[in-house]
Design a protein around this motif. Structure first.
Motif, short mmCIF file in Angstrom:
data_model
loop_
_atom_site.label_atom_id
_atom_site.label_comp_id
_atom_site.label_asym_id
_atom_site.label_seq_id
_atom_site.Cartn_x
_atom_site.Cartn_y
_atom_site.Cartn_z
N ALA A 1 1.01 -0.80 -18.95
CA ALA A 1 0.98 0.18 -17.86
C ALA A 1 1.28 1.56 -18.40
CB ALA A 1 2.00 -0.20 -16.79
N THR A 2 0.70 2.56 -17.77
CA THR A 2 1.00 3.95 -18.13
C THR A 2 2.28 4.39 -17.41
OG1 THR A 2 -0.58 4.53 -16.41
CG2 THR A 2 -1.36 4.69 -18.69
N ALA A 3 2.76 5.57 -17.74
CA ALA A 3 4.06 6.03 -17.25
C ALA A 3 4.11 6.13 -15.72
CB ALA A 3 4.41 7.38 -17.87
N ASP A 4 3.01 6.56 -15.09
CA ASP A 4 3.01 6.74 -13.63
C ASP A 4 3.24 5.43 -12.89
OD1 ASP A 4 0.32 6.23 -14.74
OD2 ASP A 4 -0.28 6.15 -12.63
N ILE A 5 2.94 4.30 -13.55
CA ILE A 5 3.16 3.00 -12.92
C ILE A 5 4.25 2.23 -13.66
CG2 ILE A 5 0.97 2.74 -11.70
CD1 ILE A 5 -0.19 1.31 -14.11
N GLY A 6 5.11 2.99 -14.32
CA GLY A 6 6.33 2.40 -14.86
C GLY A 6 6.25 1.82 -16.25
N GLY A 7 5.20 2.12 -16.99
CA GLY A 7 5.08 1.58 -18.34
C GLY A 7 5.14 2.65 -19.40
N HIS B 1 -0.70 3.57 -2.04
CA HIS B 1 0.66 3.12 -2.37
C HIS B 1 0.70 1.61 -2.61
CE1 HIS B 1 5.00 2.76 -2.18
NE2 HIS B 1 4.89 1.86 -1.22
N TRP B 2 -0.08 0.86 -1.83
CA TRP B 2 -0.04 -0.60 -1.93
C TRP B 2 -0.71 -1.13 -3.18
CZ3 TRP B 2 3.83 -1.84 0.64
CH2 TRP B 2 4.11 -1.24 1.87
N MET B 3 -1.52 -0.31 -3.83
CA MET B 3 -2.12 -0.73 -5.11
C MET B 3 -1.18 -0.49 -6.26
SD MET B 3 -5.96 0.78 -5.24
CE MET B 3 -6.60 -0.34 -6.50
N GLY B 4 -0.25 0.45 -6.05
CA GLY B 4 0.60 0.87 -7.16
C GLY B 4 0.54 2.38 -7.35
N GLY B 5 -0.18 3.05 -6.46
CA GLY B 5 -0.17 4.51 -6.50
C GLY B 5 -1.53 5.13 -6.72
N SER C 1 -3.77 -5.46 -3.54
CA SER C 1 -2.57 -5.70 -4.33
C SER C 1 -2.94 -6.02 -5.77
CB SER C 1 -1.78 -6.87 -3.74
OG SER C 1 -1.35 -6.54 -2.44
N LEU C 2 -2.38 -5.27 -6.70
CA LEU C 2 -2.60 -5.50 -8.12
C LEU C 2 -1.35 -6.18 -8.70
CD1 LEU C 2 -4.18 -2.05 -9.06
CD2 LEU C 2 -5.30 -4.28 -9.30
N PRO C 3 -1.54 -7.03 -9.73
CA PRO C 3 -0.37 -7.71 -10.30
C PRO C 3 0.65 -6.70 -10.82
CG PRO C 3 -2.41 -8.35 -11.43
CD PRO C 3 -2.79 -7.38 -10.39
N VAL C 4 1.90 -7.06 -10.72
CA VAL C 4 3.05 -6.31 -11.24
C VAL C 4 3.31 -4.99 -10.52
CG1 VAL C 4 4.20 -5.33 -13.28
CG2 VAL C 4 2.74 -7.36 -13.53
N ILE C 5 2.28 -4.14 -10.39
CA ILE C 5 2.56 -2.77 -9.92
C ILE C 5 2.48 -2.60 -8.40
CG2 ILE C 5 1.84 -1.77 -12.11
CD1 ILE C 5 -0.72 -0.78 -10.61
N SER C 6 1.89 -3.55 -7.68
CA SER C 6 1.83 -3.41 -6.22
C SER C 6 3.20 -3.68 -5.62
CB SER C 6 0.81 -4.38 -5.61
OG SER C 6 -0.46 -3.79 -5.64
N ASN D 1 -3.33 7.90 -16.43
CA ASN D 1 -3.73 6.53 -16.12
C ASN D 1 -5.26 6.45 -15.97
OD1 ASN D 1 -4.05 3.96 -15.12
ND2 ASN D 1 -2.24 4.08 -13.80
N PRO D 2 -5.93 5.67 -16.81
CA PRO D 2 -7.39 5.58 -16.70
C PRO D 2 -7.87 4.57 -15.66
CG PRO D 2 -6.66 4.27 -18.55
CD PRO D 2 -5.41 4.89 -17.94
N LEU D 3 -6.92 3.83 -15.04
CA LEU D 3 -7.36 2.70 -14.18
C LEU D 3 -8.09 3.16 -12.91
CD1 LEU D 3 -4.44 0.10 -14.47
CD2 LEU D 3 -6.62 0.17 -15.70
N GLY D 4 -7.71 4.30 -12.34
CA GLY D 4 -8.43 4.80 -11.16
C GLY D 4 -9.90 5.02 -11.50
N ALA D 5 -10.13 5.67 -12.64
CA ALA D 5 -11.51 5.94 -13.07
C ALA D 5 -12.23 4.65 -13.46
CB ALA D 5 -11.51 6.92 -14.24
N ILE D 6 -11.52 3.74 -14.12
CA ILE D 6 -12.15 2.47 -14.55
C ILE D 6 -12.51 1.62 -13.32
CG2 ILE D 6 -11.71 0.29 -15.77
CD1 ILE D 6 -10.04 1.95 -17.82
#
Ligand code: IPM
Ligand code: MN
Length: 333
Positions: A312-318, A238-242, A101-106, A275-280
């Motif tokens: 957040a990037t667009a895919d996670i609502g930002g 899905h539980w991470m935010g996508g 679970s990640l803050p806000v987006i999970s 979204n660069p977070l998957g790669a990061i």
């Protein structure tokens, strides 16, 4: 000196891998980088999806950060997915796919599971053929392959356990695939017997598909065969935010390749909004792998802090784009 091969590949891979490399460089671990080509774009230019030089680079360093490549679903003569080629060439048998679970987006708190996917066998051996109007795909499961992935899963459970008692859930379809998954299940159970401090449970894959949606916090470590792991890991993300934030590691004995779970996303490629977070977060797993888990934790904490601050990037609502999301992480390292 630790050198890492960067293989951005196609589409958004070209955008997220430089972002992840920037984060790695900022850690002060003395990491160095060399870039190597692969992918459908490279195939169209040269007739080769992954040149021998790229494989030689991975062989030399034993470490790569891979973006994504496009594979036309109809199939193109001579083209084979570069990530599958890497998994096969370097026998990267262990695919680690964590979800937490990640803050806000999970969608909910309290999820922290690791899916351990066998990465070389099953229907992925690529033995498909046509016999007139009948088509056949071979599903290969070996005793040795099952044993080593089970061992990897139980070792991961030991590392994650601390003073908790964790459970490894074996996921299979041995009620129908009696021979292949029968062997997988049997090998997993044999390995489980060597780990008395880790619990062991089993579940049919269809039942797991539902349980994973209903109560994901009930699971610690899941071990499964290649195709089931492919499917369940997208679901778990899905539980991470996508999919945009889900990382993975392909680990073998002499090499390891880290990659976001998402693909090349041709629909948004080139716009600088991926979204660069998957790669990061995949880069954070690389840190863990090279014996720098504190650096991996710093990266994970910086990503969580950026999300908690509403970036957040667009895919996670930002509304952040790739550079602003990356800068938000760098600023919190
Ligand atoms: C993954 C991907 C790959 C797979 C594709 C790109 C071949 O979906 O890493 O999950 O099926 O393993
Ligand atoms: Mn997949």
């Amino acid at each position: 000196m630790t050198e890492i091969v960067l293989i951005p590949g196609d589409g958004v891979g070209q955008e997220v891998i430089p972002a992840a490399a920037e984060v790695l460089a900022a850690l002060g671990l003395g990491l160095t980088f060399r870039e190597a080509p692969a992918g459908f774009g490279h195939f169209e230019k040269t007739g080769n999806a992954i040149p021998d030089e790229t494989l030689a680079d991975v062989e030399a360093t034993g470490l790569a950060l891979f973006g994504a490549t496009s594979s036309p679903s109809g199939g193109v003569v001579g083209y084979r997915s570069p990530i599958l080629a890497l998994r096969r060439t370097f026998d990267l048998y262990c695919n680690l796919r964590p979800t937490w679970s990640l803050p806000v987006i999970s969608p909910r708190p309290g999820v922290d599971l690791l899916l351990v996917r066998e990465n070389t066998e099953d229907l992925y051996v690529g033995r498909e053929r046509r016999e007139g109007d009948t088509t056949v795909a071979e599903r290969v499961i070996t005793a040795a392959g099952s044993e080593r992935i089970a061992r990897a899963a139980f070792e991961q459970a030991c590392e994650r356990a601390g003073d908790r008692r964790l459970v490894v859930t074996i996921v299979h379809k041995a009620n129908v695939l009696k021979v292949t998954d029968g062997l997988f299940r049997q090998q997993c159970k044999a390995v489980a017997a060597e780990y008395p401090d880790i619990g062991c449970n089993e579940m049919l894959v269809d039942a797991m598909a539902l349980r994973l949606m209903r109560d994901p916090e009930a699971f610690d470590v899941i071990v499964t065969t290649n195709l089931f792991g492919d499917i369940l890991s997208d679901q778990a993300s899905h539980w991470m935010g996508g999919l945009g934030v889900a990382p993975s590691a392909n680990i073998g004995v002499r090499a390891a390749v880290f990659e976001p779970v998402h693909g090349s996303a041709p629909d948004i490629a080139g716009q600088g909004i991926a979204n660069p977070l998957g790669a990061i977060l995949a880069a954070a797993m690389l840190c863990d792998h090279i014996g720098q888990p504190a650096a991996g934790d710093r990266v994970r904490a910086a990503c969580a802090a950026a999300l908690a601050a509403g970036v957040a990037t667009a895919d996670i609502g930002g509304s952040a784009n790739t550079p602003t999301m990356t800068r938000a992480v760098l600023a919190r390292l």
